[in-house]
Write an enzyme that holds these catalytic residues in place. Structure first.
Site, PDB file in Angstrom:
ATOM      1  N   LYS A 215       0.862  -1.194   0.000  1.00 54.92           N
ATOM      2  CA  LYS A 215       0.000   0.000   0.000  1.00 54.92           C
ATOM      3  C   LYS A 215       0.893   1.237   0.000  1.00 54.92           C
ATOM      4  O   LYS A 215       1.590   1.504   0.978  1.00 54.92           O
ATOM      5  CB  LYS A 215      -0.909   0.030   1.226  1.00 54.92           C
ATOM      6  CG  LYS A 215      -1.767   1.301   1.289  1.00 54.92           C
ATOM      7  CD  LYS A 215      -2.475   1.432   2.622  1.00 54.92           C
ATOM      8  CE  LYS A 215      -3.316   2.712   2.679  1.00 54.92           C
ATOM      9  NZ  LYS A 215      -2.497   3.950   2.632  1.00 54.92           N
TER      10      LYS A 215
ATOM     11  N   GLU B  36      12.227  16.856  13.669  1.00 56.76           N
ATOM     12  CA  GLU B  36      12.592  16.534  12.290  1.00 56.76           C
ATOM     13  C   GLU B  36      11.789  17.411  11.327  1.00 56.76           C
ATOM     14  O   GLU B  36      10.569  17.292  11.232  1.00 56.76           O
ATOM     15  CB  GLU B  36      12.331  15.061  11.981  1.00 56.76           C
ATOM     16  CG  GLU B  36      12.773  14.675  10.588  1.00 56.76           C
ATOM     17  CD  GLU B  36      12.410  13.246  10.214  1.00 56.76           C
ATOM     18  OE1 GLU B  36      13.026  12.702   9.286  1.00 56.76           O
ATOM     19  OE2 GLU B  36      11.491  12.684  10.841  1.00 56.76           O
TER      20      GLU B  36
END
Length: 468
Positions: A170, A374
């Site tokens: 997926k 991040e």
């Protein structure tokens, strides 16, 4: 407009509904992808489960040859897939962009095909013989991100197939088209049901969550954020799935005072900004010794200001947009906060659409979010240090531990420091380069398990010990 079906049991499946996929460079509709239901997922898993016994029973040499043959499929269709990839992801066709990604996909496929799964003899004497065998797990579920959608799909698919597993993949709803295209081509060269793909925006049904809890999927390979990785791990617990999780990074680079700023500026740039900073193992924090801090900043800015950013279909551009609005907003927020307390050396103000200029910020306080979170985009904090022990401590003061680097003309000194970094991969005088022979993965919150090479292949197997 691009229109690809899912591949289930070797056949193209349109799905009852679709979702739109947009070009991040222009905002234009690129194509539509099938919006899978849980029934579609069950059919894909059932197809993979049915195909598993015959695929696992093939002689190892036959599976090896079958995976090796897929290199030619990728090579023959590389330009078409690269074009789709640029349209939906935004990265440029040339440079370190879509063609580079397709080249990497071919290299990883070829190397994976070359690996062996030998029987290991643990004992062979008058007391008996003990052998270690590696056997396939069953159905492997793959969930991939939007930053390197084709190459990461290959990283997941090929070792699973090589080890004798079947696959249901997926991709991210932001970049499903190039993976749909790639899987359809690869599946055509494999037995029906060995490689399947479902796509979903998870609005009709949460297909990703259903994969990680599905009783007939024996292993999940996931690349993405730490938060989502933790949810995958929790969801997989009830069925004791095997897991390989390659999660976020906040990689630190440490530049020692013996470096020549002009010599390292280009490597520093690409260590931080390959794929516009949208890379897990890109450098996200740069620590520079006070003796050369200002000179490194000057050289970095001089190089960065000449890098062309724009629509990836224009061959003059070497960087594209941020892939999606959610990520753009995160970068913009972190940079706006950094601009209040730090010194913006370059960039800082968002451009039109999803284009965010290369941004360098120095002299931030130690607790700045741009340092500790991040950013996953084109913004880099440059942090001054005077004591290398403080730099090592600061680099390790993160919940992440994917990669890190040390920069110095004294390679032995740099090696000693690099081995003290709490990360899965460390580089000396470069950052972020990956190699199909070298295991890759994270420490701490950056994941569990390894990909690539023999170790990565072995993660797609179960050990069975045979006592004779």
């Amino acid at each position: 407009m691009l229109d690809f079906g899912m591949t289930i049991g070797g056949k193209s499946v349109a799905g009852d509904k679709t979702f739109d996929v947009f070009n991040p460079a222009t905002g234009e509709l690129v194509g539509r992808a099938p919006n899978a239901t849980l029934d579609d997922l069950d059919r894909a898993v059932a197809s993979a489960k049915a195909a598993f016994p015959a695929w696992a029973a093939k002689p190892d040499a036959e599976r090896k040859a079958a995976v090796a043959a897929l290199v030619a499929v990728l090579e023959e269709n590389a330009e078409a897939i690269a074009h789709t990839l640029t349209l939906e992801q935004g990265k440029p066709l040339g440079g370190l962009g879509s063609r580079f990604e397709l080249g990497g996909a071919q290299a990883w496929t070829g190397h994976t095909a070359s690996l062996d799964l030998p029987v290991k003899v643990l004992q062979d004497n008058n007391e008996g013989r003990v052998e270690l065998h590696r056997k396939p797990i069953g159905v492997v579920g793959s969930i991939t991100p939007w930053n390197w959608p084709v190459m990461i799909a290959i990283w997941h698919i090929m070792p699973a197939l090589r080890a004798g597993n079947t696959v249901v993949i997926k991709p991210s709803p932001f970049t499903p088209l190039s993976t749909l295209q790639t899987v359809a081509l690869l599946s055509g060269k494999l037995p029906e049901g060995v490689l399947n793909i479902v796509t979903s925006d998870d609005q009709v049904a949460n297909v990703g969550a259903a994969m990680s809890s599905h009783p007939d999927i024996g292993k999940i390979v996931f690349t993405g954020s730490c938060a989502t990785g933790a949810r995958v791990m929790k969801s997989a617990a009830d069925t004791m799935k095997r897991l390989t999780l390659e999660l976020g990074g906040n990689d630190a680079g440490i530049v020692l005072p013996d470096c020549d700023p002009n010599e390292i500026a280009e490597k520093l740039f690409w260590g931080a900004f390959i794929n516009n900073g949208q890379t897990c193992a890109a450098m996200k924090r740069l620590y520079v010794h006070d003796d050369i801090h200002d000179a490194v900043c000057d050289a970095f800015v001089a190089y960065a200001r000449n890098v062309k950013m724009g629509n990836g279909l224009d061959e003059v551009n070497v960087l594209g947009p941020v892939n999606n609005q959610m990520q753009f907003d995160k970068v913009a927020s972190l940079v706006a906060d950094a601009a209040k307390t730090g010194n913006v050396l370059l960039g800082g103000a968002p451009d039109e659409g999803l284009f965010f200029p290369i941004t360098l910020v120095s002299d931030l306080p130690d607790d700045a979010p741009l340092i500790h979170e991040e950013q996953f985009g084109p913004a880099l904090p440059i942090i001054r240090f005077t004591d290398v022990e403080e730099a090592i401590a600061a680099a390790n003061a993160s919940e992440n531990g994917l990669g890190g680097s040390v920069w110095s003309k004294d390679v032995e000194k740099a090696k000693a420091l690099a081995l003290r970094l709490e990360c899965g991969t460390a580089w000396i005088n470069s950052h972020g380069g990956l190699n199909p022979v070298a295991p890759f993965g994270g420490a701490k919150m950056s994941g569990i398990g390894r990909e690539f090479g023999e170790e990565g292949l072995f993660e797609n197997t179960e050990i069975q010990v045979l006592h004779i």
